[in-house]
Design a protein around this motif. Structure first.
Motif, PDB file in Angstrom:
ATOM      1  N   MET A 139      -2.502  -1.972   6.942  1.00  0.00           N
ATOM      2  CA  MET A 139      -1.643  -3.131   6.792  1.00  0.00           C
ATOM      3  C   MET A 139      -2.267  -4.115   5.801  1.00  0.00           C
ATOM      4  O   MET A 139      -3.378  -4.604   6.001  1.00  0.00           O
ATOM      5  CB  MET A 139      -1.418  -3.817   8.141  1.00  0.00           C
ATOM      6  CG  MET A 139      -0.815  -2.910   9.213  1.00  0.00           C
ATOM      7  SD  MET A 139       0.735  -2.101   8.700  1.00  0.00           S
ATOM      8  CE  MET A 139       1.785  -3.520   8.431  1.00  0.00           C
ATOM      9  N   LEU A 140      -1.527  -4.399   4.718  1.00  0.00           N
ATOM     10  CA  LEU A 140      -1.968  -5.400   3.746  1.00  0.00           C
ATOM     11  C   LEU A 140      -1.592  -6.801   4.208  1.00  0.00           C
ATOM     12  O   LEU A 140      -2.330  -7.761   3.969  1.00  0.00           O
ATOM     13  CB  LEU A 140      -1.339  -5.118   2.386  1.00  0.00           C
ATOM     14  CG  LEU A 140      -1.712  -3.793   1.706  1.00  0.00           C
ATOM     15  CD1 LEU A 140      -0.989  -3.646   0.382  1.00  0.00           C
ATOM     16  CD2 LEU A 140      -3.218  -3.703   1.493  1.00  0.00           C
ATOM     17  N   TYR A 141      -0.445  -6.934   4.839  1.00  0.00           N
ATOM     18  CA  TYR A 141       0.030  -8.193   5.407  1.00  0.00           C
ATOM     19  C   TYR A 141       0.642  -7.900   6.771  1.00  0.00           C
ATOM     20  O   TYR A 141       1.264  -6.848   6.980  1.00  0.00           O
ATOM     21  CB  TYR A 141       1.104  -8.847   4.529  1.00  0.00           C
ATOM     22  CG  TYR A 141       0.642  -9.386   3.203  1.00  0.00           C
ATOM     23  CD1 TYR A 141       0.155 -10.687   3.072  1.00  0.00           C
ATOM     24  CD2 TYR A 141       0.718  -8.596   2.071  1.00  0.00           C
ATOM     25  CE1 TYR A 141      -0.253 -11.185   1.844  1.00  0.00           C
ATOM     26  CE2 TYR A 141       0.316  -9.083   0.835  1.00  0.00           C
ATOM     27  CZ  TYR A 141      -0.180 -10.371   0.724  1.00  0.00           C
ATOM     28  OH  TYR A 141      -0.582 -10.854  -0.495  1.00  0.00           O
ATOM     29  N   GLY A 142       0.483  -8.835   7.700  1.00  0.00           N
ATOM     30  CA  GLY A 142       1.228  -8.794   8.941  1.00  0.00           C
ATOM     31  C   GLY A 142       0.922  -7.629   9.856  1.00  0.00           C
ATOM     32  O   GLY A 142      -0.205  -7.165   9.956  1.00  0.00           O
ATOM     33  N   ARG A 143       1.973  -7.122  10.469  1.00  0.00           N
ATOM     34  CA  ARG A 143       1.843  -6.101  11.518  1.00  0.00           C
ATOM     35  C   ARG A 143       2.832  -4.973  11.312  1.00  0.00           C
ATOM     36  O   ARG A 143       3.717  -5.035  10.451  1.00  0.00           O
ATOM     37  CB  ARG A 143       2.098  -6.743  12.882  1.00  0.00           C
ATOM     38  CG  ARG A 143       3.532  -7.298  13.025  1.00  0.00           C
ATOM     39  CD  ARG A 143       3.827  -7.750  14.440  1.00  0.00           C
ATOM     40  NE  ARG A 143       5.160  -8.339  14.585  1.00  0.00           N
ATOM     41  CZ  ARG A 143       6.285  -7.643  14.779  1.00  0.00           C
ATOM     42  NH1 ARG A 143       6.244  -6.307  14.835  1.00  0.00           N
ATOM     43  NH2 ARG A 143       7.456  -8.264  14.924  1.00  0.00           N
ATOM     44  N   TYR A 144       2.678  -3.941  12.141  1.00  0.00           N
ATOM     45  CA  TYR A 144       3.615  -2.823  12.181  1.00  0.00           C
ATOM     46  C   TYR A 144       4.696  -3.161  13.206  1.00  0.00           C
ATOM     47  O   TYR A 144       4.598  -4.137  13.963  1.00  0.00           O
ATOM     48  CB  TYR A 144       2.860  -1.555  12.561  1.00  0.00           C
ATOM     49  CG  TYR A 144       3.501  -0.261  12.112  1.00  0.00           C
ATOM     50  CD1 TYR A 144       3.535   0.081  10.767  1.00  0.00           C
ATOM     51  CD2 TYR A 144       4.062   0.631  13.029  1.00  0.00           C
ATOM     52  CE1 TYR A 144       4.098   1.271  10.334  1.00  0.00           C
ATOM     53  CE2 TYR A 144       4.632   1.827  12.610  1.00  0.00           C
ATOM     54  CZ  TYR A 144       4.644   2.136  11.265  1.00  0.00           C
ATOM     55  OH  TYR A 144       5.210   3.320  10.851  1.00  0.00           O
TER      56      TYR A 144
END
Length: 419
Positions: A139-144
């Motif tokens: 993850m580069l940003y945030g969440r799955y």
């Protein structure tokens, strides 16, 4: 008195012998040189491919629907059917060996994504949270996506790195921003990048991930899904469970248990075994070719030693007449053969390793510049170098066996006749 013709004859003989020895040694040099190059290249190819897929769970499998090939329970042959969400739950409850399981859906249309004045065409995937562990992502940003997204059918999405670069400004935080996908607005909750080159249903960096339940609703799919992906505990083999899992899906969807076509599958475990078998065969082929080339060089060494023994008949015969034991004659010929083979072989080994080192530096520079290559820097292991050295020693000894035997057959009277 200086005999010019005699000295010229001696010089020509020495020169001829040197050239003959060099040409013979070149055969051994070339054999070990090619063995090192082929072995290093084979290792580079294997490492390059395996490194791209090593993070993918090897104990995983994908199931999907195909046309039935047999009539069953009132349904005609050739029936189209679909896997449903309930099949995921049936498999989860029936097989405690399953560690991760995910529904999968696919959708693609031209220019299906809009943000402000930017358009894009990307693969849209409907997935479960477990799929993060089946096809690993960073993850580069945030969440799955998570279970709450699935349960509440939230209009959220996780986008690939390429989607982020094309739909957002450089450095812009995409979290919480809206993307319009096929006319429906979804809020971005994460940006992902794949950590493996095995990517099902298109490149992950150019895909948009939705909760599969949200995608079922948005695309009027009902309870249908396109595929089921699962991985089992490492203590078990998915290959041993594959057929039983297919039978459970067949029974749940009223398909003949004898229908071998209706439920398709991709067994990742079998694919990995095929990869390893392929590279094992390549390594065996490399050694066969390399040792064959070395044996050809050994034949040349043996021939040159036979010529040497023939030219030294007088010397060997006189030594025998003066009481030289057979062992000393044997050691002399065998040592000469071994030294010639080892000198040529170790020089070939050194040159091969040096060339691989140069290629390694070149490829490291390519990797640092950001170029994508599937071929890892070639190199040979210490065990390979030791094995090659042992093969050289054995080859040198074998090459000297026949000349040594011929030398032992020379008697003192032969020296007189030679004179």
């Amino acid at each position: 008195m200086f005999d010019k013709d005699r000295w010229q004859e001696i010089w020509l003989t020495i020169t001829r012998n040197k050239i003959r020895s060099l040409l013979t040694a070149f055969g051994v040099f070339w054999g070990i040189f090619m063995l090192v190059l082929m072995s290093g290249s084979g290792n580079g190819l294997e490492e390059g491919i395996i490194s791209g897929v090593k993070n993918f769970p090897k104990n995983s499998c994908y199931f999907f629907s195909e046309r039935t090939s047999k009539a069953y329970a009132g349904f005609a042959k050739g029936r189209n059917w679909s896997i449903h969400t309930s099949d995921v739950e049936v498999l989860r409850g029936r097989f405690p060996e399953i560690e991760r399981i995910s529904a999968i859906m696919f959708e693609w249309n031209e220019k299906n994504t809009l943000r402000n004045n930017k358009y894009g065409a990307y693969m849209v995937k409907g997935l479960s949270p477990d799929y993060l562990f089946i096809e690993p992502q960073r993850m580069l940003y945030g969440r799955y996506i998570n279970e709450v997204d699935i349960r509440e059918r939230r209009k959220v999405c996780v986008i690939g790195e390429q989607v982020y670069q094309e739909m957002f400004m450089p450095g812009e935080n995409p979290l919480g921003k809206l993307l319009q996908i096929n006319g429906v607005a979804y809020r971005v909750v994460g940006v992902n990048i794949p950590v493996t080159k095995i990517q099902i249903g298109g490149r992950s960096e150019a895909s948009i991930i939705l909760p599969f339940s949200t995608m079922q609703q948005s695309y009027n799919r009902g309870d249908k899904i396109d595929c089921v992906a699962l991985s089992v505990n490492e203590k078990f083999s998915v290959s041993a469970l594959e057929e039983e899992m297919k039978n459970v899906v067949k029974k749940h969807n009223r398909i003949s248990p004898d229908d071998l076509q209706a439920v398709g599958s991709i067994n990742v475990e079998k694919e990995f075994k095929m990869f390893y078998s392929l590279f094992g065969g390549i390594n065996i082929l490399i050694w066969i070719v390399g040792i064959g080339t070395l044996l050809a060089g050994a034949v040349g060494v043996s021939n040159i030693m036979l010529v040497t023994v023939r030219e030294r008949t007088k010397e060997i015969g006189i030594r025998r007449a003066l009481g030289a034991c057979p062992r000393s004659i044997l050691m002399q010929i065998m040592s000469e053969s071994l030294i010639l083979t080892l000198l040529a072989g170790f020089f070939g080994l050194f040159m091969g390793v040096a060339l691989l080192y140069v290629v390694d530096i070149f490829m490291q520079n390519m990797l640092q510049s950001g170029e994508q290559i599937f071929f890892a820097p070639p190199q040979i292991s210490f065990a390979t170098a030791v094995s090659a050295s042992i093969v050289l020693i054995v080859t040198g000894l074998l090459a000297g066996c026949l000349p040594a035997w011929r030398a032992l057959q020379i008697k003192a009277i032969d020296a007189i006749r030679e004179e």
